[in-house]
Design a protein around this motif. Structure first.
Motif, PDB file in Angstrom:
ATOM      1  N   GLY A  35       0.885  -1.252  -0.180  1.00 41.65           N
ATOM      2  CA  GLY A  35       0.034   0.032  -0.123  1.00 41.65           C
ATOM      3  C   GLY A  35       0.649   1.288   0.090  1.00 41.65           C
ATOM      4  N   TRP A  36       0.068   2.232  -0.343  1.00 33.71           N
ATOM      5  CA  TRP A  36       0.669   3.758  -0.056  1.00 33.71           C
ATOM      6  C   TRP A  36      -0.074   4.427   0.778  1.00 33.71           C
ATOM      7  CZ3 TRP A  36       5.397   5.001  -2.290  1.00 33.71           C
ATOM      8  CH2 TRP A  36       5.787   4.280  -3.208  1.00 33.71           C
ATOM      9  N   PHE A  37       0.661   5.428   1.490  1.00 34.48           N
ATOM     10  CA  PHE A  37      -0.051   6.305   2.559  1.00 34.48           C
ATOM     11  C   PHE A  37       0.558   7.669   2.550  1.00 34.48           C
ATOM     12  CE2 PHE A  37      -2.661   3.452   5.285  1.00 34.48           C
ATOM     13  CZ  PHE A  37      -2.281   2.212   4.862  1.00 34.48           C
ATOM     14  N   ARG A  38       0.078   8.517   2.919  1.00 40.15           N
ATOM     15  CA  ARG A  38       0.421  10.014   3.340  1.00 40.15           C
ATOM     16  C   ARG A  38      -0.474  10.470   4.398  1.00 40.15           C
ATOM     17  NH1 ARG A  38      -2.849  12.720  -1.808  1.00 40.15           N
ATOM     18  NH2 ARG A  38      -4.760  12.752  -1.039  1.00 40.15           N
ATOM     19  N   PRO A  39       0.582  11.705   4.873  1.00 47.96           N
ATOM     20  CA  PRO A  39      -0.039  12.081   6.152  1.00 47.96           C
ATOM     21  C   PRO A  39      -1.200  13.175   5.844  1.00 47.96           C
ATOM     22  CG  PRO A  39       2.165  12.488   6.042  1.00 47.96           C
ATOM     23  CD  PRO A  39       1.741  11.935   4.652  1.00 47.96           C
ATOM     24  N   ALA A  40      -2.171  13.153   6.759  1.00 50.31           N
ATOM     25  CA  ALA A  40      -3.176  14.088   6.609  1.00 50.31           C
ATOM     26  C   ALA A  40      -3.810  14.600   7.781  1.00 50.31           C
ATOM     27  CB  ALA A  40      -4.621  13.268   6.103  1.00 50.31           C
ATOM     28  N   PRO A  41      -4.624  15.751   7.892  1.00 47.54           N
ATOM     29  CA  PRO A  41      -4.812  16.342   9.151  1.00 47.54           C
ATOM     30  C   PRO A  41      -5.727  15.291   9.787  1.00 47.54           C
ATOM     31  CG  PRO A  41      -5.144  17.928   7.272  1.00 47.54           C
ATOM     32  CD  PRO A  41      -4.672  16.417   6.644  1.00 47.54           C
ATOM     33  N   GLY A  42      -5.550  15.418  11.217  1.00 45.71           N
ATOM     34  CA  GLY A  42      -6.251  14.361  12.203  1.00 45.71           C
ATOM     35  C   GLY A  42      -6.079  13.221  11.986  1.00 45.71           C
ATOM     36  N   THR A  43      -5.141  12.620  11.406  1.00 49.62           N
ATOM     37  CA  THR A  43      -4.583  11.337  11.161  1.00 49.62           C
ATOM     38  C   THR A  43      -3.017  11.381  11.217  1.00 49.62           C
ATOM     39  OG1 THR A  43      -4.906   9.061  10.231  1.00 49.62           O
ATOM     40  CG2 THR A  43      -5.156  10.816   8.887  1.00 49.62           C
ATOM     41  N   GLU A  44      -2.453  10.183  11.454  1.00 51.35           N
ATOM     42  CA  GLU A  44      -0.926  10.018  11.173  1.00 51.35           C
ATOM     43  C   GLU A  44      -0.587   9.863   9.621  1.00 51.35           C
ATOM     44  OE1 GLU A  44       1.129   7.225  13.491  1.00 51.35           O
ATOM     45  OE2 GLU A  44       3.079   7.438  12.252  1.00 51.35           O
ATOM     46  N   TYR A  94       5.021  10.354   0.745  1.00 50.15           N
ATOM     47  CA  TYR A  94       4.357   9.315   0.471  1.00 50.15           C
ATOM     48  C   TYR A  94       5.116   8.067   1.044  1.00 50.15           C
ATOM     49  CZ  TYR A  94       0.931  11.784  -2.290  1.00 50.15           C
ATOM     50  OH  TYR A  94      -0.086  12.447  -2.738  1.00 50.15           O
ATOM     51  N   TYR A  95       4.300   7.192   1.634  1.00 48.15           N
ATOM     52  CA  TYR A  95       4.923   6.088   2.372  1.00 48.15           C
ATOM     53  C   TYR A  95       4.485   4.910   1.723  1.00 48.15           C
ATOM     54  CZ  TYR A  95       6.353   9.321   6.037  1.00 48.15           C
ATOM     55  OH  TYR A  95       6.818  10.323   6.930  1.00 48.15           O
ATOM     56  N   CYS A  96       5.429   3.996   1.550  1.00 43.59           N
ATOM     57  CA  CYS A  96       4.931   2.434   1.054  1.00 43.59           C
ATOM     58  C   CYS A  96       4.972   1.653   2.191  1.00 43.59           C
ATOM     59  CB  CYS A  96       5.919   2.073   0.180  1.00 43.59           C
ATOM     60  SG  CYS A  96       6.079   0.279  -0.245  1.00 43.59           S
ATOM     61  N   ALA A  97       4.148   0.753   2.408  1.00 46.56           N
ATOM     62  CA  ALA A  97       3.809  -0.110   3.250  1.00 46.56           C
ATOM     63  C   ALA A  97       3.642  -1.610   2.805  1.00 46.56           C
ATOM     64  CB  ALA A  97       2.803   0.543   4.093  1.00 46.56           C
ATOM     65  N   ALA A  98       3.814  -2.381   3.640  1.00 43.88           N
ATOM     66  CA  ALA A  98       3.786  -4.081   3.291  1.00 43.88           C
ATOM     67  C   ALA A  98       3.010  -4.421   4.254  1.00 43.88           C
ATOM     68  CB  ALA A  98       5.136  -4.749   3.135  1.00 43.88           C
ATOM     69  N   ARG A  99       1.631  -5.320   3.975  1.00 43.43           N
ATOM     70  CA  ARG A  99       1.166  -6.137   4.850  1.00 43.43           C
ATOM     71  C   ARG A  99       1.136  -7.575   4.638  1.00 43.43           C
ATOM     72  NH1 ARG A  99      -3.656  -6.267   7.617  1.00 43.43           N
ATOM     73  NH2 ARG A  99      -5.586  -7.457   6.853  1.00 43.43           N
ATOM     74  N   ASN A 112       2.738  -4.094   8.339  1.00 44.37           N
ATOM     75  CA  ASN A 112       3.672  -4.457   9.086  1.00 44.37           C
ATOM     76  C   ASN A 112       5.041  -3.771   9.037  1.00 44.37           C
ATOM     77  OD1 ASN A 112       1.650  -7.168   8.169  1.00 44.37           O
ATOM     78  ND2 ASN A 112       2.297  -7.092  10.293  1.00 44.37           N
ATOM     79  N   TYR A 113       5.338  -3.191   7.752  1.00 46.76           N
ATOM     80  CA  TYR A 113       6.524  -2.762   7.474  1.00 46.76           C
ATOM     81  C   TYR A 113       6.394  -1.455   6.555  1.00 46.76           C
ATOM     82  CZ  TYR A 113       8.153  -7.201   8.669  1.00 46.76           C
ATOM     83  OH  TYR A 113       8.451  -8.670   9.193  1.00 46.76           O
ATOM     84  N   TRP A 114       7.268  -0.320   6.782  1.00 47.20           N
ATOM     85  CA  TRP A 114       7.168   1.023   6.396  1.00 47.20           C
ATOM     86  C   TRP A 114       8.576   1.067   5.606  1.00 47.20           C
ATOM     87  CZ3 TRP A 114       2.541   3.457   6.192  1.00 47.20           C
ATOM     88  CH2 TRP A 114       1.656   3.060   6.994  1.00 47.20           C
ATOM     89  N   GLY A 115       8.328   2.199   4.614  1.00 42.50           N
ATOM     90  CA  GLY A 115       9.554   2.911   4.027  1.00 42.50           C
ATOM     91  C   GLY A 115       9.807   3.982   4.948  1.00 42.50           C
TER      92      GLY A 115
END
Length: 124
Positions: A35-44, A94-99, A112-115
């Motif tokens: 997955g890909w994630f990014r910071p946003a107001p109100g959430t990490e 932008y963060y990459c993540a592995a489940r 479970n894992y993050w870049g």
């Protein structure tokens, strides 16, 4: 253990495109959701997109649907995020993540894992 390294971030004008890459090393790459994630107001970190181990199923946040495309190449242990029609509000790290399991997760705690992240800056 899985190590994730993102690349491809940069500065672009609104309407432009970038392609992010995330190369994985360590334990078997092709067994779970990426997955890909990014910071946003109100959430990490807010969910952006995710892809199943086979690449056959993809998932997107409403804010990026139709503009971003996630894909993966298990032979290269790499997942990609093609970002088109970028907007200033897409500016973020932008963060990459592995489940480890192959069921969709839309929360950061599902992974479970993050870049280390890669910065994307979109100017108006």
């Amino acid at each position: 253990q899985v190590r994730l390294v993102e690349s491809g971030g940069g500065k672009v004008q609104a309407g432009g495109s970038l392609r992010l890459s995330c190369e994985a090393s360590g334990r078997t790459f092709g067994s779970g959701i990426m997955g890909w994630f990014r910071p946003a107001p109100g959430t990490e970190r807010e969910f952006v997109a995710a892809i199943s181990w086979s690449g056959g199923s993809t998932y997107y946040a409403d804010a990026v649907k139709g503009r971003f495309t996630i894909s993966r190449d298990n032979a290269k242990n790499t997942v990609y995020l093609q970002m088109n029609s970028l907007k200033p509000e897409d500016t973020a790290v932008y963060y990459c993540a592995a489940r480890l399991v192959n069921t969709i997760g839309r929360n950061s705690y599902d992974y479970n894992y993050w870049g280390q992240g890669t910065q994307v800056t979109v100017s108006s």
